[in-house]
Design a protein around this motif. Structure first.
Motif, mmCIF file in Angstrom:
data_model
loop_
_atom_site.group_PDB
_atom_site.id
_atom_site.type_symbol
_atom_site.label_atom_id
_atom_site.label_comp_id
_atom_site.label_asym_id
_atom_site.label_seq_id
_atom_site.Cartn_x
_atom_site.Cartn_y
_atom_site.Cartn_z
ATOM 1 N N UNK A 25 22.125 31.052 13.220
ATOM 2 C CA UNK A 25 21.072 30.657 14.166
ATOM 3 C C UNK A 25 21.604 29.671 15.203
ATOM 4 N N UNK A 26 22.476 28.778 14.775
ATOM 5 C CA UNK A 26 23.047 27.806 15.706
ATOM 6 C C UNK A 26 23.889 28.520 16.764
ATOM 7 N N UNK A 135 15.959 29.784 10.592
ATOM 8 C CA UNK A 135 16.521 30.998 9.986
ATOM 9 C C UNK A 135 15.560 31.736 9.066
ATOM 10 N N UNK A 136 14.240 31.528 9.253
ATOM 11 C CA UNK A 136 13.276 32.222 8.395
ATOM 12 C C UNK A 136 13.447 33.730 8.527
ATOM 13 N N UNK A 137 13.255 34.432 7.412
ATOM 14 C CA UNK A 137 13.528 35.860 7.387
ATOM 15 C C UNK A 137 12.595 36.533 6.394
ATOM 16 N N UNK A 138 11.929 37.598 6.859
ATOM 17 C CA UNK A 138 11.025 38.334 5.970
ATOM 18 C C UNK A 138 11.741 39.434 5.209
ATOM 19 N N UNK A 139 12.910 39.821 5.685
ATOM 20 C CA UNK A 139 13.493 41.088 5.266
ATOM 21 C C UNK A 139 13.945 41.133 3.814
ATOM 22 N N UNK A 140 14.943 40.340 3.455
ATOM 23 C CA UNK A 140 15.365 40.455 2.061
ATOM 24 C C UNK A 140 15.363 39.106 1.356
ATOM 25 N N UNK A 141 14.374 38.321 1.693
ATOM 26 C CA UNK A 141 14.209 37.060 0.990
ATOM 27 C C UNK A 141 13.307 37.269 -0.221
ATOM 28 N N UNK A 142 12.957 36.190 -0.869
ATOM 29 C CA UNK A 142 12.224 36.321 -2.118
ATOM 30 C C UNK A 142 10.720 36.327 -1.908
ATOM 31 N N UNK A 143 10.294 36.657 -0.688
ATOM 32 C CA UNK A 143 8.862 36.694 -0.426
ATOM 33 C C UNK A 143 8.249 35.326 -0.232
ATOM 34 N N UNK A 144 9.066 34.353 0.185
ATOM 35 C CA UNK A 144 8.520 33.019 0.430
ATOM 36 C C UNK A 144 7.467 33.113 1.540
ATOM 37 N N UNK A 145 6.230 32.702 1.265
ATOM 38 C CA UNK A 145 5.179 32.878 2.284
ATOM 39 C C UNK A 145 5.410 32.069 3.553
ATOM 40 N N UNK A 146 6.166 30.971 3.455
ATOM 41 C CA UNK A 146 6.392 30.180 4.674
ATOM 42 C C UNK A 146 7.585 30.689 5.487
ATOM 43 N N UNK A 147 8.161 31.827 5.078
ATOM 44 C CA UNK A 147 9.197 32.495 5.893
ATOM 45 C C UNK A 147 8.607 33.628 6.718
ATOM 46 N N UNK A 148 7.310 33.910 6.519
ATOM 47 C CA UNK A 148 6.721 35.063 7.193
ATOM 48 C C UNK A 148 6.580 34.843 8.693
ATOM 49 N N UNK A 149 6.706 35.945 9.409
ATOM 50 C CA UNK A 149 6.546 35.910 10.860
ATOM 51 C C UNK A 149 5.149 35.421 11.235
ATOM 52 N N UNK A 150 4.137 35.895 10.527
ATOM 53 C CA UNK A 150 2.758 35.462 10.819
ATOM 54 C C UNK A 150 2.603 33.954 10.610
ATOM 55 N N UNK A 151 3.245 33.437 9.559
ATOM 56 C CA UNK A 151 3.167 31.999 9.291
ATOM 57 C C UNK A 151 3.766 31.217 10.455
ATOM 58 N N UNK A 176 16.029 41.039 10.277
ATOM 59 C CA UNK A 176 17.323 41.630 9.918
ATOM 60 C C UNK A 176 17.695 41.267 8.480
ATOM 61 N N UNK A 177 18.543 42.108 7.873
ATOM 62 C CA UNK A 177 18.966 41.828 6.500
ATOM 63 C C UNK A 177 20.290 41.059 6.510
ATOM 64 N N UNK A 178 20.817 40.766 5.323
ATOM 65 C CA UNK A 178 22.022 39.930 5.241
ATOM 66 C C UNK A 178 23.231 40.598 5.890
ATOM 67 N N UNK A 179 23.322 41.905 5.741
ATOM 68 C CA UNK A 179 24.424 42.640 6.379
ATOM 69 C C UNK A 179 24.343 42.458 7.892
ATOM 70 N N UNK A 180 23.143 42.593 8.428
ATOM 71 C CA UNK A 180 22.954 42.462 9.876
ATOM 72 C C UNK A 180 23.146 41.018 10.348
ATOM 73 N N UNK A 181 22.926 40.056 9.424
ATOM 74 C CA UNK A 181 23.179 38.656 9.781
ATOM 75 C C UNK A 181 24.677 38.432 9.983
ATOM 76 N N UNK A 182 25.492 39.040 9.111
ATOM 77 C CA UNK A 182 26.957 38.980 9.314
ATOM 78 C C UNK A 182 27.319 39.647 10.632
ATOM 79 N N UNK A 183 26.675 40.792 10.923
ATOM 80 C CA UNK A 183 26.964 41.528 12.161
ATOM 81 C C UNK A 183 26.574 40.701 13.380
ATOM 82 N N UNK A 184 25.442 40.004 13.282
ATOM 83 C CA UNK A 184 25.003 39.150 14.395
ATOM 84 C C UNK A 184 26.038 38.071 14.674
ATOM 85 N N UNK A 185 26.585 37.464 13.608
ATOM 86 C CA UNK A 185 27.621 36.439 13.779
ATOM 87 C C UNK A 185 28.836 37.031 14.490
#
Ligand code: ZN
Length: 243
Positions: A25-26, A135-151, A176-185
């Protein structure tokens, strides 16, 4: 990815823990905004390895990317030990990581990201910055409600109403998922950034830093290590097959 129209006037504050996601993200913020400051929280984490990696990461980014060096401003550390005082979770106490009855892992610190973003807004207000990056992420996290886009969208409205501001909350990893996070970097900073993230960022819940795996340091078995390792393997596999 196209630059926002007002990138020359926008300044960002990045929630920067020293992990893979926040380092990506930085880099994203440094690519998009002319002025970028970083913010880390000390909240009584069981392991302070992530926080300890921050100065090395910032220094290396400055050295490897001169165009980012001139944009990178102050680094802030805020003491949020009150979070540890209020919540008893696997991240702040020495208890095993398990699933709770409500379907969330006990690594969930209730309201943590709401608090982080609110503190970031308070600081950004003072610093004259108008973009908050997390770095909040809805894709492959553990369903943390405060990571949601709506939140995050709701929080943006709340913060702007409550502070009479026009903050933008940016979450470049949301879909994006973790693979795509590496790709973004890779897209943002090339192989050098991938290598920096691989060797100098920390994700492991257990704070393990003995052995360097191809995906980085960590115990290899906790949920955070497994997610990171799986994403990295997906990221490198097609490249290996092509080679
Ligand atoms: Zn681990």
């Amino acid at each position: 990815m196209t630059l926002p129209d007002h990138s020359h006037t926008d300044g960002a504050i990045v929630l920067f823990s020293g992990g893979q996601d926040s380092t990506t993200c930085l880099a994203w913020a440094l690519k998009h905004y002319e002025k970028v400051e970083t913010l880390g929280f000390d909240y009584g984490q069981r392991h302070k390895i992530e926080l300890a990696m921050r100065p090395t990461l910032l220094q290396t980014l400055r050295q490897q990317y001169p165009e980012w060096d001139s944009k990178l401003g102050m680094d802030h550390i805020i003491d949020l030990s009150l979070l540890g005082q209020m919540s008893s979770t696997a991240l702040t106490e020495n208890v095993a990581i398990t699933m709770q009855e409500n379907g969330l892992p006990n690594t969930f610190v209730p309201g943590r990201n709401l608090l982080f973003m609110t503190v970031a807004a308070t600081l950004a207000y003072r610093r004259g910055l108008n973009v908050l990056v997390g770095g909040m992420c809805e894709t492959d996290f553990s369903g943390y409600p405060d990571c949601r886009d709506d939140t995050m969208k709701a929080l943006q409205v709340t913060l702007n109403l409550g502070m009479a501001t026009h903050f933008k909350l940016e979450t470049p990893l949301m879909w994006i998922n973790k693979c795509q996070t590496w790709q973004l970097a890779q897209n943002l900073g090339g192989q050098a950034l991938v290598d920096l993230i691989r060797t100098e960022t920390h994700t492991c819940y257990l704070g393990e830093r003995g052995e360097l795996h191809d995906w980085g340091y960590g115990c290899g078995t906790c949920p955070a290590c497994q997610l990171r390792a799986r994403g990295y393997r997906e990221f490198v596999t097609p490249r290996k097959q092509k080679a």
